[in-house]
Motif scaffolding. Structure first.
Motif, PDB file in Angstrom:
ATOM      1  N   SER A 172       0.811  -1.169   0.111  1.00 41.75           N
ATOM      2  CA  SER A 172      -0.046   0.023  -0.144  1.00 41.75           C
ATOM      3  C   SER A 172       0.802   1.377   0.129  1.00 41.75           C
ATOM      4  N   ALA A 174       2.784   2.560  -2.278  1.00 46.17           N
ATOM      5  CA  ALA A 174       3.023   3.160  -3.693  1.00 46.17           C
ATOM      6  C   ALA A 174       1.681   2.746  -4.594  1.00 46.17           C
ATOM      7  N   PRO A 175       1.471   3.605  -5.651  1.00 43.12           N
ATOM      8  CA  PRO A 175       0.430   3.334  -6.349  1.00 43.12           C
ATOM      9  C   PRO A 175       0.506   2.092  -7.226  1.00 43.12           C
ATOM     10  N   LEU A 176       1.811   1.804  -7.533  1.00 46.90           N
ATOM     11  CA  LEU A 176       2.270   0.478  -8.034  1.00 46.90           C
ATOM     12  C   LEU A 176       3.103  -0.379  -7.389  1.00 46.90           C
ATOM     13  N   SER A 262      -0.206  -5.090 -12.091  1.00 41.11           N
ATOM     14  CA  SER A 262       0.328  -3.912 -13.325  1.00 41.11           C
ATOM     15  C   SER A 262      -0.764  -2.813 -12.980  1.00 41.11           C
ATOM     16  N   LEU A 263      -1.626  -2.889 -12.332  1.00 41.30           N
ATOM     17  CA  LEU A 263      -2.890  -1.725 -12.123  1.00 41.30           C
ATOM     18  C   LEU A 263      -2.698  -0.866 -10.985  1.00 41.30           C
ATOM     19  N   THR A 264      -3.004   0.220 -10.868  1.00 36.59           N
ATOM     20  CA  THR A 264      -3.405   1.034  -9.811  1.00 36.59           C
ATOM     21  C   THR A 264      -4.723   0.602  -9.292  1.00 36.59           C
ATOM     22  N   VAL A 265      -4.963   0.991  -7.903  1.00 37.70           N
ATOM     23  CA  VAL A 265      -6.131   0.623  -7.132  1.00 37.70           C
ATOM     24  C   VAL A 265      -7.378   0.966  -8.159  1.00 37.70           C
ATOM     25  N   GLU A 266      -7.148   2.383  -8.658  1.00 41.16           N
ATOM     26  CA  GLU A 266      -8.247   3.049  -9.438  1.00 41.16           C
ATOM     27  C   GLU A 266      -8.653   2.081 -10.804  1.00 41.16           C
ATOM     28  N   GLU A 267      -7.472   1.475 -11.449  1.00 39.59           N
ATOM     29  CA  GLU A 267      -7.430   0.663 -12.526  1.00 39.59           C
ATOM     30  C   GLU A 267      -8.151  -0.730 -12.150  1.00 39.59           C
ATOM     31  N   ARG A 268      -7.779  -1.273 -11.095  1.00 37.19           N
ATOM     32  CA  ARG A 268      -8.245  -2.354 -10.654  1.00 37.19           C
ATOM     33  C   ARG A 268      -9.939  -2.440 -10.403  1.00 37.19           C
TER      34      ARG A 268
END
Length: 337
Positions: A172, A174-176, A262-268
């Protein structure tokens, strides 16, 4: 036929089941689930936050009304890993009692036994390893359910590995996540699971270290594995009938973990099949399941929609009816007022 309401408050989700039970068998069960994140920050702070408890209480207050309207004859309420870890879990237990419930923070051994009882209904006579991968812990149980309904358990252990715990420790910042973050998460999970796998002789038949009575199948329940199945099948809307008893290979679990990493939380959160509120902890859960399969040597798992709530409903009905419980623990039942 006995109608019971069972409320289970986990580290990530709070869930309600209203079940009709007859002759020790669940003949109909409806479930509701809401992501409340009771365990948010508990791994670091050792306490439940006021905000998290507030979310859970609002959810459970609504559940009590739903259960009453459904005609449940009695209700039970369990809390699991987050409440076990938190020094102030008595606070939320008191608030739940004020709602007319008898909350019980159950040990991991009881949690694992109830989960096995629920899951094994679909595998009568088969020797299986059941893993309940939650937010703060994973319960591992090995045994079988006789065709006469008798429970034969050889091993039950709760391991402090869950999607929220792994996320807050390693994934948690970093974004990735970096490769090092993922490596440390895998190492932590492997080190946690290895003693249980060794002690319980949990390795799959035909693998190095497997014992003569090795489990025939690995059955996994919990929000991570059902979400992995839903993501894999791109289920929108979610369809429990397509998820229940679906299979995932170890290779596919690894591919799904790599996708999530490979995805940010927002992308997931945009992935078809994934509840947006589960996106922050989904990678941690995938790491846990991937490493569980590696440690036990299973090349495939089956996902189960049956779980603790299913087993809890069976024992709750037995309690109300004054019948013998299939497990050595009985829930405290309260009439709904």
């Amino acid at each position: 036929m006995t109608r019971v309401a069972c409320i289970d408050i986990g580290t990530v989700t709070a869930r309600l089941a209203v079940a009709d039970v007859e002759g020790g068998r669940v003949v109909r069960l409806s479930k509701r689930s809401e992501i409340c994140n009771l365990g948010e920050g508990v791994d670091a702070a050792g306490r439940l936050s006021e905000a998290a408890m507030g979310r859970v209480l609002a959810c459970v207050r609504a559940y009590v009304g739903i259960a009453r309207d459904a005609g449940a004859q009695g209700a039970c309420c369990t809390l699991t890993s987050a409440a076990r870890d938190a020094e102030n879990s008595g606070v939320i237990e008191g608030e739940l009692r004020a709602l007319g419930l008898s909350p019980e923070t159950i040990p991991g051994q009881v949690e694992g036994t109830l989960t096995f009882l629920g899951v094994a209904q679909d595998f009568p006579g088969r020797r299986i390893l059941v893993a309940d991968n939650g937010g703060g812990s994973t319960e591992l149980a090995l045994g079988s359910l006789g065709k006469d309904g008798a429970l034969n358990l050889d091993f039950v252990r709760s391991v402090d590995v869950g999607c929220r715990r792994v996320t807050e420790k390693f994934l948690s910042a970093a974004p990735l996540p970096s490769p090092d973050d993922l490596a440390r998460a895998h190492a932590f999970v492997a080190d946690a699971f290895a003693p249980a796998v060794e002690a319980g002789r949990l390795r799959a038949a035909g693998t190095d270290g497997a014992a003569g009575a090795a489990p025939e199948a690995l059955v996994v329940c919990g929000g991570t594995v059902t979400s992995l199945v839903a993501i894999d099948a791109q289920l929108e809307p979610y369809d429990p009938a397509r998820v229940h008893l679906a299979r995932l290979s170890r290779e596919r679990v690894g591919e799904l973990e790599a996708l999530l990493a490979s995805l940010t939380v927002e992308e997931r959160a945009q992935l078809p099949g994934l509840q947006p509120k589960r996106a922050p902890v989904m990678l941690g859960g995938a790491v846990a399941i991937s490493e569980l399969m590696a440690q036990t040597g299973f090349s495939e798992l089956q996902a189960s929609e049956s779980d603790l709530l299913f087993g809890l409903a069976i024992t709750a009905a037995a309690t109300l009816e004054g019948e013998p419980s299939p497990v050595s623990w009985r829930p405290e039942m309260r009439p709904l007022r």
